[in-house]
Enzyme design. Structure first.
Site, PDB file in Angstrom:
ATOM      1  N   ASP A  51      34.703   4.338 -27.330  1.00 30.58           N
ATOM      2  CA  ASP A  51      35.022   5.691 -26.872  1.00 30.58           C
ATOM      3  C   ASP A  51      34.137   6.634 -27.665  1.00 30.58           C
ATOM      4  O   ASP A  51      33.843   6.365 -28.835  1.00 30.58           O
ATOM      5  CB  ASP A  51      36.509   5.987 -27.122  1.00 30.58           C
TER       6      ASP A  51
ATOM      7  N   SER B 277      35.037  12.266 -26.936  1.00 34.15           N
ATOM      8  CA  SER B 277      34.766  13.610 -26.408  1.00 34.15           C
ATOM      9  C   SER B 277      36.015  14.188 -25.755  1.00 34.15           C
ATOM     10  O   SER B 277      36.175  15.392 -25.659  1.00 34.15           O
ATOM     11  CB  SER B 277      33.606  13.578 -25.410  1.00 34.15           C
TER      12      SER B 277
ATOM     13  N   TYR C 221      31.509  15.074  -9.133  1.00 26.52           N
ATOM     14  CA  TYR C 221      32.440  14.071  -9.671  1.00 26.52           C
ATOM     15  C   TYR C 221      32.754  13.016  -8.598  1.00 26.52           C
ATOM     16  O   TYR C 221      32.642  11.812  -8.828  1.00 26.52           O
ATOM     17  CB  TYR C 221      33.749  14.732 -10.161  1.00 26.52           C
TER      18      TYR C 221
ATOM     19  N   SER D  31      38.356   6.008  -7.270  1.00 26.69           N
ATOM     20  CA  SER D  31      39.348   7.036  -6.965  1.00 26.69           C
ATOM     21  C   SER D  31      39.577   7.145  -5.468  1.00 26.69           C
ATOM     22  O   SER D  31      38.651   6.934  -4.674  1.00 26.69           O
ATOM     23  CB  SER D  31      38.820   8.366  -7.496  1.00 26.69           C
TER      24      SER D  31
ATOM     25  N   LYS E 251      31.842   8.673  -8.126  1.00 25.64           N
ATOM     26  CA  LYS E 251      32.714   7.532  -7.820  1.00 25.64           C
ATOM     27  C   LYS E 251      32.165   6.754  -6.621  1.00 25.64           C
ATOM     28  O   LYS E 251      32.117   5.522  -6.633  1.00 25.64           O
ATOM     29  CB  LYS E 251      34.149   8.011  -7.567  1.00 25.64           C
TER      30      LYS E 251
ATOM     31  N   LEU F 218      27.968   6.121 -24.768  1.00 25.18           N
ATOM     32  CA  LEU F 218      27.336   5.111 -23.908  1.00 25.18           C
ATOM     33  C   LEU F 218      26.039   5.586 -23.265  1.00 25.18           C
ATOM     34  O   LEU F 218      25.325   4.795 -22.650  1.00 25.18           O
ATOM     35  CB  LEU F 218      28.317   4.662 -22.812  1.00 25.18           C
TER      36      LEU F 218
ATOM     37  N   ASN G 158      45.802  19.255 -13.457  1.00 28.61           N
ATOM     38  CA  ASN G 158      46.621  18.371 -12.613  1.00 28.61           C
ATOM     39  C   ASN G 158      48.065  18.821 -12.590  1.00 28.61           C
ATOM     40  O   ASN G 158      48.567  19.449 -13.524  1.00 28.61           O
ATOM     41  CB  ASN G 158      46.524  16.927 -13.104  1.00 28.61           C
TER      42      ASN G 158
HETATM   43  C1  WQD Z   1      48.072  17.445  -6.895  1.00 29.92           C
HETATM   44  C2  WQD Z   1      48.733  18.425  -5.940  1.00 29.92           C
HETATM   45  C3  WQD Z   1      47.541  20.497  -5.678  1.00 29.92           C
HETATM   46  C4  WQD Z   1      48.080  21.884  -9.773  1.00 29.92           C
HETATM   47  C5  WQD Z   1      43.337  14.404  -8.461  1.00 29.92           C
HETATM   48  C6  WQD Z   1      42.226  14.528  -9.481  1.00 29.92           C
HETATM   49  C7  WQD Z   1      40.906  14.271  -8.862  1.00 29.92           C
HETATM   50  C8  WQD Z   1      40.923  12.933  -8.165  1.00 29.92           C
HETATM   51  C9  WQD Z   1      42.025  12.861  -7.168  1.00 29.92           C
HETATM   52  C10 WQD Z   1      40.434  11.143  -9.649  1.00 29.92           C
HETATM   53  C11 WQD Z   1      47.738  19.122  -5.027  1.00 29.92           C
HETATM   54  C12 WQD Z   1      48.894  20.720  -6.316  1.00 29.92           C
HETATM   55  C13 WQD Z   1      48.127  21.130  -8.620  1.00 29.92           C
HETATM   56  C14 WQD Z   1      48.778  23.121  -9.816  1.00 29.92           C
HETATM   57  C15 WQD Z   1      49.531  22.741  -7.571  1.00 29.92           C
HETATM   58  N1  WQD Z   1      41.187  11.938  -9.132  1.00 29.92           N
HETATM   59  N2  WQD Z   1      48.835  21.549  -7.536  1.00 29.92           N
HETATM   60  N3  WQD Z   1      49.489  23.489  -8.702  1.00 29.92           N
HETATM   61  O1  WQD Z   1      44.146  17.318  -6.254  1.00 29.92           O
HETATM   62  O2  WQD Z   1      45.112  15.042  -5.898  1.00 29.92           O
HETATM   63  O3  WQD Z   1      43.229  15.457  -7.538  1.00 29.92           O
HETATM   64  O4  WQD Z   1      43.258  13.174  -7.816  1.00 29.92           O
HETATM   65  O5  WQD Z   1      39.407  10.732  -9.280  1.00 29.92           O
HETATM   66  O6  WQD Z   1      39.977  14.253  -9.856  1.00 29.92           O
HETATM   67  O7  WQD Z   1      42.228  15.802 -10.064  1.00 29.92           O
HETATM   68  O8  WQD Z   1      45.551  16.135  -8.060  1.00 29.92           O
HETATM   69  O9  WQD Z   1      47.118  16.916  -9.787  1.00 29.92           O
HETATM   70  O10 WQD Z   1      45.153  18.386  -9.180  1.00 29.92           O
HETATM   71  O11 WQD Z   1      47.012  18.117  -7.552  1.00 29.92           O
HETATM   72  O12 WQD Z   1      50.187  23.137  -6.585  1.00 29.92           O
HETATM   73  O13 WQD Z   1      48.759  23.858 -10.798  1.00 29.92           O
HETATM   74  O14 WQD Z   1      49.352  19.453  -6.699  1.00 29.92           O
HETATM   75  O15 WQD Z   1      47.251  21.492  -4.757  1.00 29.92           O
HETATM   76  O16 WQD Z   1      48.358  19.285  -3.793  1.00 29.92           O
HETATM   77  P1  WQD Z   1      44.515  16.025  -6.833  1.00 29.92           P
HETATM   78  P2  WQD Z   1      46.186  17.419  -8.758  1.00 29.92           P
END
Ligand code: WQD
Length: 339
Positions: A31, A34, A150, A125, A154, A59, A200
Protein backbone atom coordinates in the site's frame (compact mmCIF):
# COMPACT_ATOMS: atom_id res chain seq x y z
CA UNK A 1 0.59 -20.14 0.18
CA UNK A 2 1.67 -16.54 -0.29
CA UNK A 3 -0.75 -13.97 -1.75
CA UNK A 4 -0.04 -10.32 -2.51
CA UNK A 5 -2.84 -7.90 -1.72
CA UNK A 6 -2.22 -4.47 -3.21
CA UNK A 7 -4.18 -1.70 -1.50
CA UNK A 8 -4.53 -4.11 1.42
CA UNK A 9 -4.91 -1.30 3.96
CA UNK A 10 -7.97 0.11 2.21
CA UNK A 11 -11.62 -0.54 2.88
CA UNK A 12 -12.26 -3.67 0.80
CA UNK A 13 -8.60 -4.71 0.82
CA UNK A 14 -8.32 -4.91 4.61
CA UNK A 15 -11.50 -6.99 4.93
CA UNK A 16 -10.20 -9.33 2.24
CA UNK A 17 -6.86 -9.72 4.05
CA UNK A 18 -8.80 -10.86 7.13
CA UNK A 19 -10.76 -13.47 5.16
CA UNK A 20 -7.60 -14.71 3.43
CA UNK A 21 -5.87 -15.14 6.79
CA UNK A 22 -8.93 -16.97 8.14
CA UNK A 23 -8.51 -19.42 5.25
CA UNK A 24 -4.83 -19.95 6.07
CA UNK A 25 -3.21 -17.84 3.33
CA UNK A 26 0.02 -15.99 4.05
CA UNK A 27 -0.62 -12.38 3.06
CA UNK A 28 1.78 -9.68 1.95
CA UNK A 29 0.29 -6.20 1.66
CA UNK A 30 1.52 -3.43 -0.58
CA UNK A 31 0.00 0.00 0.00
CA UNK A 32 1.31 3.51 -0.60
CA UNK A 33 -0.82 4.85 2.28
CA UNK A 34 -2.16 7.64 0.06
CA UNK A 35 -5.68 6.83 1.18
CA UNK A 36 -5.12 4.46 4.10
CA UNK A 37 -3.47 4.27 7.50
CA UNK A 38 -0.86 1.75 8.70
CA UNK A 39 -2.94 1.46 11.89
CA UNK A 40 -5.26 -0.79 9.86
CA UNK A 41 -2.58 -3.48 10.35
CA UNK A 42 -3.33 -3.44 14.09
CA UNK A 43 -7.04 -3.87 13.38
CA UNK A 44 -6.31 -6.87 11.15
CA UNK A 45 -4.08 -8.39 13.82
CA UNK A 46 -6.74 -7.85 16.50
CA UNK A 47 -9.18 -9.93 14.41
CA UNK A 48 -6.95 -12.72 13.10
CA UNK A 49 -4.13 -12.76 15.66
CA UNK A 50 -1.66 -12.42 12.80
CA UNK A 51 -0.10 -9.28 11.40
CA UNK A 52 0.43 -9.53 7.65
CA UNK A 53 3.75 -8.51 6.12
CA UNK A 54 3.48 -4.93 4.89
CA UNK A 55 5.59 -3.05 2.36
CA UNK A 56 4.98 0.62 1.63
CA UNK A 57 5.43 0.84 -2.13
CA UNK A 58 4.08 3.20 -4.75
CA UNK A 59 3.22 0.80 -7.56
CA UNK A 60 3.90 3.49 -10.16
CA UNK A 61 7.58 2.92 -9.41
CA UNK A 62 8.36 0.09 -11.83
CA UNK A 63 11.84 -0.75 -10.49
CA UNK A 64 10.34 -1.05 -6.99
CA UNK A 65 7.65 -3.38 -8.31
CA UNK A 66 10.24 -5.55 -10.07
CA UNK A 67 12.42 -5.66 -6.97
CA UNK A 68 9.41 -6.63 -4.84
CA UNK A 69 8.66 -9.65 -7.05
CA UNK A 70 12.32 -10.67 -6.96
CA UNK A 71 12.21 -10.57 -3.13
CA UNK A 72 8.95 -12.51 -3.03
CA UNK A 73 9.37 -15.14 -5.74
CA UNK A 74 6.97 -17.45 -3.94
CA UNK A 75 3.91 -15.26 -4.49
CA UNK A 76 1.30 -17.39 -6.24
CA UNK A 77 -1.56 -14.95 -6.49
CA UNK A 78 -2.32 -11.24 -6.49
CA UNK A 79 -5.50 -9.47 -5.47
CA UNK A 80 -5.17 -6.00 -6.92
CA UNK A 81 -7.18 -3.35 -5.05
CA UNK A 82 -4.69 -0.48 -5.23
CA UNK A 83 -6.35 2.24 -7.30
CA UNK A 84 -7.78 5.72 -7.08
CA UNK A 85 -11.55 5.72 -6.79
CA UNK A 86 -13.02 9.23 -6.68
CA UNK A 87 -15.18 9.68 -9.78
CA UNK A 88 -15.19 13.51 -9.59
CA UNK A 89 -11.43 13.75 -9.05
CA UNK A 90 -10.86 11.49 -12.06
CA UNK A 91 -12.59 14.07 -14.28
CA UNK A 92 -10.23 16.77 -12.96
CA UNK A 93 -7.07 14.63 -13.12
CA UNK A 94 -7.53 11.99 -15.82
CA UNK A 95 -3.84 11.26 -16.30
CA UNK A 96 -3.38 10.62 -12.59
CA UNK A 97 -6.16 8.03 -12.82
CA UNK A 98 -4.78 6.39 -15.94
CA UNK A 99 -1.33 6.20 -14.36
CA UNK A 100 -2.52 4.99 -10.95
CA UNK A 101 -5.13 2.55 -12.15
CA UNK A 102 -3.75 1.29 -15.45
CA UNK A 103 0.02 1.89 -15.30
CA UNK A 104 0.26 -0.10 -12.07
CA UNK A 105 -1.96 -2.85 -13.47
CA UNK A 106 0.38 -3.26 -16.44
CA UNK A 107 3.45 -3.49 -14.18
CA UNK A 108 1.89 -6.20 -12.05
CA UNK A 109 0.70 -8.21 -15.05
CA UNK A 110 4.20 -7.94 -16.54
CA UNK A 111 5.62 -9.49 -13.37
CA UNK A 112 3.00 -12.24 -13.25
CA UNK A 113 3.59 -13.04 -16.94
CA UNK A 114 7.17 -14.00 -16.03
CA UNK A 115 5.88 -16.79 -13.80
CA UNK A 116 4.99 -20.26 -14.94
CA UNK A 117 1.64 -19.98 -13.16
CA UNK A 118 -0.09 -17.10 -11.43
CA UNK A 119 -3.56 -16.11 -10.27
CA UNK A 120 -4.89 -12.58 -10.49
CA UNK A 121 -8.05 -10.96 -9.13
CA UNK A 122 -9.05 -7.48 -10.30
CA UNK A 123 -11.36 -4.99 -8.57
CA UNK A 124 -13.81 -4.02 -11.24
CA UNK A 125 -17.14 -2.29 -10.86
CA UNK A 126 -20.78 -2.36 -11.86
CA UNK A 127 -19.98 1.07 -13.25
CA UNK A 128 -18.91 -0.73 -16.47
CA UNK A 129 -22.61 -1.38 -17.23
CA UNK A 130 -23.67 2.28 -16.99
CA UNK A 131 -27.47 2.36 -17.02
CA UNK A 132 -28.15 -1.22 -18.06
CA UNK A 133 -31.24 -1.89 -20.16
CA UNK A 134 -32.44 -4.80 -18.04
CA UNK A 135 -32.54 -5.47 -14.30
CA UNK A 136 -31.10 -7.42 -12.62
CA UNK A 137 -27.85 -7.02 -14.54
CA UNK A 138 -26.13 -10.14 -15.86
CA UNK A 139 -22.45 -10.33 -16.79
CA UNK A 140 -23.51 -10.49 -20.45
CA UNK A 141 -25.06 -7.01 -20.34
CA UNK A 142 -23.18 -4.70 -22.70
CA UNK A 143 -20.42 -2.52 -21.32
CA UNK A 144 -21.53 1.08 -21.89
CA UNK A 145 -19.40 4.12 -22.66
CA UNK A 146 -17.81 5.22 -19.38
CA UNK A 147 -19.06 8.42 -17.73
CA UNK A 148 -15.67 9.30 -16.22
CA UNK A 149 -11.96 8.52 -16.51
CA UNK A 150 -12.40 6.42 -13.33
CA UNK A 151 -15.07 4.29 -15.04
CA UNK A 152 -12.86 4.09 -18.11
CA UNK A 153 -9.99 2.68 -16.05
CA UNK A 154 -12.22 -0.19 -14.91
CA UNK A 155 -13.36 -0.98 -18.46
CA UNK A 156 -9.85 -0.67 -19.89
CA UNK A 157 -8.43 -2.60 -16.95
CA UNK A 158 -10.69 -5.53 -17.79
CA UNK A 159 -9.63 -5.37 -21.46
CA UNK A 160 -5.94 -5.25 -20.56
CA UNK A 161 -6.34 -8.37 -18.44
CA UNK A 162 -8.41 -10.20 -21.07
CA UNK A 163 -5.84 -9.42 -23.80
CA UNK A 164 -2.96 -10.50 -21.55
CA UNK A 165 -4.67 -13.75 -20.56
CA UNK A 166 -5.21 -14.64 -24.23
CA UNK A 167 -1.47 -14.80 -24.80
CA UNK A 168 -0.24 -15.83 -21.36
CA UNK A 169 -0.93 -19.47 -20.73
CA UNK A 170 0.00 -19.60 -17.07
CA UNK A 171 -2.02 -16.55 -16.10
CA UNK A 172 -5.48 -17.10 -14.64
CA UNK A 173 -7.57 -14.04 -13.86
CA UNK A 174 -10.96 -13.04 -12.55
CA UNK A 175 -12.48 -9.55 -12.57
CA UNK A 176 -15.05 -9.00 -9.84
CA UNK A 177 -17.61 -6.33 -10.68
CA UNK A 178 -18.58 -4.89 -7.32
CA UNK A 179 -21.93 -3.31 -6.73
CA UNK A 180 -22.13 -0.91 -3.72
CA UNK A 181 -19.95 -2.05 -0.81
CA UNK A 182 -20.85 -0.86 2.69
CA UNK A 183 -20.49 -1.80 6.33
CA UNK A 184 -17.58 -2.86 8.49
CA UNK A 185 -16.16 -5.96 10.12
CA UNK A 186 -18.51 -7.07 12.95
CA UNK A 187 -15.58 -6.83 15.39
CA UNK A 188 -15.44 -3.09 14.52
CA UNK A 189 -11.65 -3.40 14.36
CA UNK A 190 -11.63 -2.33 10.69
CA UNK A 191 -14.08 -0.39 8.53
CA UNK A 192 -14.43 2.41 6.03
CA UNK A 193 -12.38 5.55 6.65
CA UNK A 194 -13.38 8.14 4.07
CA UNK A 195 -11.14 11.19 3.92
CA UNK A 196 -13.03 14.50 4.07
CA UNK A 197 -16.68 14.75 3.10
CA UNK A 198 -17.93 11.30 2.05
CA UNK A 199 -19.18 11.04 -1.53
CA UNK A 200 -20.93 7.73 -0.93
CA UNK A 201 -24.35 7.35 0.59
CA UNK A 202 -23.75 5.10 3.59
CA UNK A 203 -20.79 6.92 5.21
CA UNK A 204 -22.63 10.19 4.64
CA UNK A 205 -25.66 8.76 6.45
CA UNK A 206 -23.67 7.46 9.43
CA UNK A 207 -21.73 10.72 9.73
CA UNK A 208 -25.00 12.65 9.64
CA UNK A 209 -26.35 10.32 12.32
CA UNK A 210 -23.32 11.21 14.46
CA UNK A 211 -23.86 14.93 13.90
CA UNK A 212 -20.62 15.34 11.92
CA UNK A 213 -22.66 16.35 8.86
CA UNK A 214 -25.71 18.48 9.39
CA UNK A 215 -27.97 16.98 6.80
CA UNK A 216 -28.00 14.34 4.08
CA UNK A 217 -28.99 15.58 0.64
CA UNK A 218 -31.03 12.96 -1.20
CA UNK A 219 -30.21 13.46 -4.84
CA UNK A 220 -33.60 13.47 -6.54
CA UNK A 221 -36.98 11.87 -5.81
CA UNK A 222 -38.39 12.12 -9.31
CA UNK A 223 -36.76 9.03 -10.80
CA UNK A 224 -38.95 6.33 -12.36
CA UNK A 225 -38.77 4.05 -9.28
CA UNK A 226 -41.40 3.11 -6.66
CA UNK A 227 -40.47 5.96 -4.27
CA UNK A 228 -38.72 8.17 -6.83
CA UNK A 229 -35.17 7.69 -5.47
CA UNK A 230 -32.35 5.74 -7.14
CA UNK A 231 -31.88 2.03 -6.64
CA UNK A 232 -28.56 0.33 -5.88
CA UNK A 233 -27.37 -3.08 -4.70
CA UNK A 234 -25.70 -2.58 -1.30
CA UNK A 235 -23.40 -5.42 -0.30
CA UNK A 236 -21.78 -6.02 3.09
CA UNK A 237 -18.02 -5.62 2.73
CA UNK A 238 -17.41 -8.94 4.53
CA UNK A 239 -19.54 -10.77 1.95
CA UNK A 240 -17.61 -8.98 -0.78
CA UNK A 241 -14.28 -9.91 0.84
CA UNK A 242 -15.31 -13.57 0.93
CA UNK A 243 -16.08 -13.46 -2.79
CA UNK A 244 -12.40 -12.68 -3.39
CA UNK A 245 -11.29 -15.71 -1.43
CA UNK A 246 -13.54 -18.14 -3.33
CA UNK A 247 -12.53 -16.55 -6.64
CA UNK A 248 -8.88 -16.99 -5.72
CA UNK A 249 -9.45 -20.60 -4.69
CA UNK A 250 -11.11 -21.26 -8.04
CA UNK A 251 -8.02 -19.98 -9.84
CA UNK A 252 -5.54 -21.78 -7.60
CA UNK A 253 -7.39 -25.06 -8.05
CA UNK A 254 -7.53 -24.39 -11.79
CA UNK A 255 -11.25 -25.12 -11.90
CA UNK A 256 -11.76 -22.55 -14.64
CA UNK A 257 -11.80 -23.57 -18.28
CA UNK A 258 -11.39 -20.01 -19.54
CA UNK A 259 -8.34 -18.27 -18.08
CA UNK A 260 -10.23 -14.96 -17.77
CA UNK A 261 -13.68 -14.63 -16.22
CA UNK A 262 -15.89 -11.87 -14.83
CA UNK A 263 -18.41 -12.09 -12.00
CA UNK A 264 -20.96 -9.71 -10.56
CA UNK A 265 -20.61 -9.36 -6.81
CA UNK A 266 -23.80 -8.01 -5.30
CA UNK A 267 -26.74 -9.23 -3.26
CA UNK A 268 -29.23 -9.32 -6.13
CA UNK A 269 -31.54 -7.02 -4.21
CA UNK A 270 -32.07 -3.38 -5.11
CA UNK A 271 -32.69 -0.78 -2.40
CA UNK A 272 -33.76 2.82 -2.89
CA UNK A 273 -32.04 5.74 -1.16
CA UNK A 274 -35.12 6.15 1.07
CA UNK A 275 -35.01 2.44 1.98
CA UNK A 276 -31.36 2.82 2.99
CA UNK A 277 -32.31 5.78 5.19
CA UNK A 278 -35.11 3.72 6.75
CA UNK A 279 -32.65 0.91 7.42
CA UNK A 280 -30.38 3.37 9.23
CA UNK A 281 -33.29 4.66 11.32
CA UNK A 282 -34.31 1.08 12.23
CA UNK A 283 -30.88 -0.10 13.36
CA UNK A 284 -29.79 3.13 15.07
CA UNK A 285 -33.10 4.15 16.60
CA UNK A 286 -32.26 7.69 15.42
CA UNK A 287 -34.17 9.95 13.03
CA UNK A 288 -31.98 11.01 10.12
CA UNK A 289 -31.97 14.65 9.08
CA UNK A 290 -32.31 14.65 5.30
CA UNK A 291 -33.82 16.70 2.53
CA UNK A 292 -34.60 16.03 -1.09
CA UNK A 293 -32.47 18.09 -3.48
CA UNK A 294 -31.88 18.07 -7.25
CA UNK A 295 -30.54 15.03 -9.03
CA UNK A 296 -26.75 14.54 -9.00
CA UNK A 297 -25.18 14.71 -12.47
CA UNK A 298 -24.17 11.32 -13.80
CA UNK A 299 -26.33 9.20 -11.47
CA UNK A 300 -28.02 6.23 -13.06
CA UNK A 301 -31.57 5.31 -12.03
CA UNK A 302 -31.06 1.73 -11.05
CA UNK A 303 -28.36 -0.95 -10.76
CA UNK A 304 -28.64 -4.31 -9.07
CA UNK A 305 -26.97 -7.58 -9.83
CA UNK A 306 -28.05 -10.88 -11.19
CA UNK A 307 -25.78 -13.03 -9.01
CA UNK A 308 -26.56 -16.43 -10.57
CA UNK A 309 -23.09 -16.84 -12.08
CA UNK A 310 -21.27 -16.14 -8.80
CA UNK A 311 -23.77 -18.30 -6.89
CA UNK A 312 -23.42 -21.28 -9.21
CA UNK A 313 -19.84 -21.10 -10.42
CA UNK A 314 -18.13 -19.73 -7.32
CA UNK A 315 -20.58 -21.28 -4.85
CA UNK A 316 -20.79 -17.84 -3.23
CA UNK A 317 -23.84 -15.94 -2.01
CA UNK A 318 -24.06 -12.69 -0.08
CA UNK A 319 -25.37 -13.56 3.38
CA UNK A 320 -25.95 -10.23 5.12
CA UNK A 321 -29.13 -8.19 4.93
CA UNK A 322 -29.14 -4.43 4.41
CA UNK A 323 -29.95 -3.96 8.11
CA UNK A 324 -27.02 -6.16 9.20
CA UNK A 325 -24.65 -4.27 6.94
CA UNK A 326 -26.07 -0.95 8.16
CA UNK A 327 -25.70 -1.97 11.80
CA UNK A 328 -22.01 -2.76 11.25
CA UNK A 329 -21.53 0.61 9.49
CA UNK A 330 -23.22 2.40 12.41
CA UNK A 331 -21.27 0.47 15.09
CA UNK A 332 -18.05 1.33 13.27
CA UNK A 333 -18.94 5.02 12.95
CA UNK A 334 -19.68 5.19 16.69
CA UNK A 335 -16.38 3.50 17.52
CA UNK A 336 -14.30 5.71 15.21
CA UNK A 337 -15.80 8.88 16.68
CA UNK A 338 -15.20 7.76 20.25
CA UNK A 339 -11.53 7.02 19.72
C1 WQD B 1 -25.66 5.75 -4.00
C2 WQD B 1 -27.02 6.42 -4.13
C3 WQD B 1 -26.93 8.66 -5.01
C4 WQD B 1 -24.78 10.41 -1.65
C5 WQD B 1 -20.63 4.10 -6.46
C6 WQD B 1 -19.20 4.61 -6.52
C7 WQD B 1 -18.69 4.58 -7.90
C8 WQD B 1 -18.85 3.20 -8.48
C9 WQD B 1 -20.26 2.74 -8.41
C10 WQD B 1 -17.03 1.77 -7.91
C11 WQD B 1 -27.17 7.20 -5.43
C12 WQD B 1 -27.44 8.65 -3.59
C13 WQD B 1 -25.42 9.52 -2.48
C14 WQD B 1 -25.53 11.45 -1.04
C15 WQD B 1 -27.51 10.62 -2.11
N1 WQD B 1 -18.10 2.30 -7.68
N2 WQD B 1 -26.76 9.62 -2.71
N3 WQD B 1 -26.88 11.50 -1.29
O1 WQD B 1 -23.45 6.44 -7.23
O2 WQD B 1 -23.77 3.98 -6.96
O3 WQD B 1 -21.47 5.02 -7.11
O4 WQD B 1 -20.71 2.85 -7.06
O5 WQD B 1 -16.50 1.56 -8.92
O6 WQD B 1 -17.37 4.91 -7.86
O7 WQD B 1 -19.12 5.91 -6.01
O8 WQD B 1 -22.83 5.22 -5.05
O9 WQD B 1 -22.87 5.84 -2.67
O10 WQD B 1 -22.35 7.63 -4.39
O11 WQD B 1 -24.66 6.73 -4.24
O12 WQD B 1 -28.73 10.72 -2.31
O13 WQD B 1 -25.02 12.30 -0.31
O14 WQD B 1 -27.16 7.37 -3.09
O15 WQD B 1 -27.63 9.57 -5.79
O16 WQD B 1 -28.48 7.06 -5.85
P1 WQD B 1 -22.96 5.19 -6.66
P2 WQD B 1 -23.09 6.40 -4.02
Amino acid sequence: MKILVTGGLGFIGSHTVVELQHEGFEVVIIDDCSNADVKVLEGIKAITGKQPVFEKIDLRNKPMVEAFFVRHQDIEGVIHFAASKAVGESVEKPLLYYENNLGTLVYILQELSKKERASFIFSSSCTVYGQADEMPITEDAPVKAAESPYGNTKQMGEEIIADTCKVTQGLNAIALRYFNPMGAHPSVEIGELPIGVPQNLVPFITQTGMGIREQLSVFGDDYPTADGTCIRDYIHVVDLAKAHVVALQRLLNAKNEENYEVFNVGTGKGSSVLEVIQSFERVSGEKLNYKIVDRRAGDIVSAYANTKKANEVLGWTAKSTLDEAMKSAWDWEKKVRKS
